[in-house]
Design an enzyme around this catalytic site. Sequence first.
Site, short mmCIF file in Angstrom:
data_model
loop_
_atom_site.label_atom_id
_atom_site.label_comp_id
_atom_site.label_asym_id
_atom_site.label_seq_id
_atom_site.Cartn_x
_atom_site.Cartn_y
_atom_site.Cartn_z
CG ASP A 55 -2.93 20.66 -5.74
OD1 ASP A 55 -2.31 21.32 -6.59
OD2 ASP A 55 -3.62 19.67 -6.03
CD GLN B 47 -5.78 13.62 -1.44
OE1 GLN B 47 -5.69 12.50 -0.92
NE2 GLN B 47 -6.41 13.83 -2.60
CG ASP C 77 -4.38 18.50 -0.37
OD1 ASP C 77 -3.81 19.02 -1.35
OD2 ASP C 77 -5.37 17.77 -0.48
#
Length: 340
Positions: A201, A155, A178
Amino acid sequence: MNRLLTFGIALLCSVMAAQAASKYDNPDTLVVSRDGTGQFRTVSDAIEVCRAFMDYHKVIFVKKGVYKEKVIMPQWLQNIEICGEDRDQTIITYDDHANIPMEGNYWPKSLKDQLMAMGDRPVLGTFRSFTLRIDANDITLKNITIENSAAKLGQAVALHTQGDRLVFINCRFLGNQDTVYTGMPYTRLLFKDCYIEGTTDFIFGPSTAWFENCDIFCKINSYITAASTPQDAAYGYVFNNCRIATSAQADKMYLGRPWRDYGYTLFMNCELPATIRPEGWHHWQKNREQTARYMEYNNRGAGADTSKRVSWSRQLSKKEAQQITLEKVFERADSWMPKL
């Protein structure tokens, strides 16, 4: 003699006070430039001289260039606008990612030793990987790029928000997993005419955020959003008049999955490409099908066909969609309301 001494002390104190006052304590624009032609060479240095809790609007104008720095806007700041000279050529970038080993000063030695003894390697983690973190309220970004240039090793957040009443106009947010973390429940964020790209995401968190006329670019097969909207928050992510596009490597994208129960995401009046999966949404965990608030309305494009959408998502009626307005979504006890 005593009168002269008293007068001298008073005069000295007044001179010292005047010298102590910051010359930047005014509404004037601060100029940042890497080539030294501005007042500051880094954005962080310009932020540092801004007075706490300013009751006036202050602009930090950032000239074209690449600024490699990890920037924090602390919570005692407000009413600041960071404006780039050119969106695509004014870039704040850094390359931290979640799996970088932590430096010793981040962890107490006893805790680090304990983690190592258990076989855990202390790492930076998602929430320290940001390029720009905004803890302050009433902040605006315009015409600028915020990038996390880390390799795909975990991330890597470009923008991390904590503050309320944040506005992003004509900005780019670049990264992989992210990219944009809207990190504080109930806070209000407006993204207008922005470009956001990522892999997994890459728009995630618990805030209430309205995305107006934005371009969302998916780099691999994965998930666009991962909302974690609190149960008692009426709204989470609203995408209105946005365009979703995918790279040649991405041909099966989900619109989102709920990071926590009650995640809220709505796409309305958006352009959805054929690369959006027919089912549209993923539950992340099976039980979240019971609470996820996933909706669509009046979208267009080959990916807007809702005939095979998951049964636990909803298509809004025209009457319901008419109630979803910026004013309604951002309504609070205060009078703040940005313009679209």
